[in-house]
Scaffold this active site. Structure first.
Site, PDB file in Angstrom:
ATOM      1  N   GLY A  31       0.822  -1.208   0.000  1.00 50.61           N
ATOM      2  CA  GLY A  31       0.000   0.000   0.000  1.00 50.61           C
ATOM      3  C   GLY A  31       0.852   1.253   0.000  1.00 50.61           C
ATOM      4  N   LEU A  33       0.554   3.682  -2.060  1.00 48.75           N
ATOM      5  CA  LEU A  33       0.955   3.594  -3.469  1.00 48.75           C
ATOM      6  C   LEU A  33       1.548   4.916  -3.968  1.00 48.75           C
ATOM      7  CD1 LEU A  33      -2.129   1.642  -4.923  1.00 48.75           C
ATOM      8  CD2 LEU A  33       0.001   0.723  -3.949  1.00 48.75           C
ATOM      9  N   HIS A  37       4.574   2.180  -7.976  1.00 48.97           N
ATOM     10  CA  HIS A  37       3.518   1.158  -8.007  1.00 48.97           C
ATOM     11  C   HIS A  37       2.626   1.351  -9.238  1.00 48.97           C
ATOM     12  CE1 HIS A  37       4.123   1.377  -3.460  1.00 48.97           C
ATOM     13  NE2 HIS A  37       4.401   0.119  -3.752  1.00 48.97           N
ATOM     14  N   LYS A 149      13.697  -0.916  -7.934  1.00 49.92           N
ATOM     15  CA  LYS A 149      14.234  -0.119  -6.814  1.00 49.92           C
ATOM     16  C   LYS A 149      14.620  -1.103  -5.697  1.00 49.92           C
ATOM     17  CE  LYS A 149      12.266   1.803  -3.523  1.00 49.92           C
ATOM     18  NZ  LYS A 149      12.224   1.379  -2.082  1.00 49.92           N
ATOM     19  N   SER A 185       9.489   5.909  -3.125  1.00 51.42           N
ATOM     20  CA  SER A 185       9.350   4.901  -2.079  1.00 51.42           C
ATOM     21  C   SER A 185       8.258   5.351  -1.125  1.00 51.42           C
ATOM     22  CB  SER A 185      10.677   4.768  -1.309  1.00 51.42           C
ATOM     23  OG  SER A 185      10.451   4.160  -0.053  1.00 51.42           O
ATOM     24  N   ARG A 187       8.388   5.103   1.867  1.00 52.80           N
ATOM     25  CA  ARG A 187       9.033   5.637   3.074  1.00 52.80           C
ATOM     26  C   ARG A 187       9.503   7.085   2.902  1.00 52.80           C
ATOM     27  NH1 ARG A 187      10.717  -0.076   3.705  1.00 52.80           N
ATOM     28  NH2 ARG A 187       9.878  -0.734   5.723  1.00 52.80           N
TER      29      ARG A 187
HETATM   30  O1  PAF Z   1       8.031  -4.464  -2.066  1.00 55.93           O
HETATM   31  C1  PAF Z   1       7.085  -4.579  -1.267  1.00 55.93           C
HETATM   32  O2  PAF Z   1       6.225  -3.709  -1.166  1.00 55.93           O
HETATM   33  C2  PAF Z   1       6.982  -5.830  -0.404  1.00 55.93           C
HETATM   34  O3  PAF Z   1       8.222  -6.261   0.014  1.00 55.93           O
HETATM   35  C3  PAF Z   1       6.186  -6.970  -1.074  1.00 55.93           C
HETATM   36  C4  PAF Z   1       6.863  -7.490  -2.316  1.00 55.93           C
HETATM   37  C5  PAF Z   1       4.781  -6.481  -1.411  1.00 55.93           C
HETATM   38  C6  PAF Z   1       6.051  -8.127  -0.088  1.00 55.93           C
HETATM   39  O4  PAF Z   1       5.418  -7.749   1.085  1.00 55.93           O
END
Ligand code: PAF
Length: 282
Positions: A31, A33, A37, A149, A185, A187
């Site tokens: 999530g 996103l 993504h 990434k 990211s 984060r």
């Molecule tokens: O990259 C991510 O967001 C996570 O490591 C993944 C691949 C969804 C697994 O939880």
């Protein structure tokens, strides 16, 4: 768009579509996103009849003292974004359905999981490989999409899928960057204003190392790594977990920066851990 929370339910829903000859693309996410993504979702949309996005903050890939609790969970926003991208199904299982009481089974990909990020986050890739294998079994996609990434993660998942003969095509997609070069990211939202501004030095340092190799100004891996570390340490409060130059398939360290190679870095800025890499194939 359907939102489904239970493995049995999504299996039932997808098995009907598969029997009707539809192909399924899975984009596994935690999530929060972002553009990275969305690029995976768009590619999945182009290549499959049915697109499933899993949104699951996987507890088994977080170590003690890591950011599991504070990891961003803007689910309503994620849903809107998925709707806009014409995703067919969001799969958002509650943790207890993925890891019910008595859960004991984990997957570990030897060697590749103990280097780079694995050295600094013990058990992390065991958690990743396990949840991805579970998602593959639940969704049974034709293709699954991962961003480069998270280079080490993408390679480990590729290895696990090949080693266990999982009939899923693992598709890797390029890193998507902000305008100034910072790798997107979930984060990045943790970064304060000046941290965010300075974090661009990570991608700049990696790209300038690759440029040095391309212009034949350097090839000794240790020297290049030292230069990158020095550049990154100009960020106030930055602590480098690692900078390494590795074989892009096996992740083994290289002493000579001769293509093909990948240069990877993990850096802590305050409480935020950022990773990035640049690949040079030829
Ligand atoms: O990259 C991510 O967001 C996570 O490591 C993944 C691949 C969804 C697994 O939880």
């Amino acid at each position: 768009m359907k939102t489904i929370s239970f493995p049995r339910k999504i299996q039932k829903h997808l098995s009907k579509l598969k029997r009707a000859g539809k192909t399924v693309g899975l984009v596994p996410t935690m999530g929060a996103l972002h553009g990275g993504h969305l690029s995976l979702i768009r590619r999945a949309r182009r290549e499959n009849d049915v697109v499933v996005v899993s949104v699951f903050v996987n507890p088994s890939q977080f170590g003690q003292g890591e950011d599991f609790r504070r990891y961003p969970r803007p689910f309503a926003r994620d849903k809107k974004l998925c709707e806009k991208e014409k995703v067919d199904v969001i799969f958002n299982p509650p943790p207890q359905t993925m890891y019910p009481k008595g859960y004991l089974t984990y997957i570990s990909v030897d060697r590749m999981s103990d280097v780079l990020c694995g050295k600094h986050r013990p058990g992390h890739f065991k958690g990743v490989a396990t949840v991805v294998a579970k998602l593959f079994n639940i969704v049974q996609p034709d293709r699954a999409y991962f961003g480069l990434k998270d280079f080490q993660q993408a390679r480990i998942i590729g290895r696990m899928t090949a080693d266990l003969n999982v009939p899923v095509d693992v598709v890797t997609c390029p890193t998507v960057r902000e305008k100034d070069g910072l790798a997107m990211s979930s984060r990045n939202v943790y970064l304060g204003k000046s941290q965010r501004k300075n974090s661009v030095l990570i991608s700049e340092a990696l790209h300038s190392a690759v440029d040095m190799v391309k212009c034949r100004k350097a090839k000794n891996a240790d020297k290049i790594i030292e230069k990158v570390k020095k550049d990154i340490r100009r960020i106030a409060g930055a602590r480098v977990d690692y900078v390494d130059i590795c074989d892009p398939e096996t992740l083994e360290k290289k002493t000579v920066a001769k293509p093909p190679f990948v240069i990877l870095a993990a850096v802590r800025i305050g409480k935020t851990r950022l990773i990035d890499n640049v690949i040079l194939l030829k």
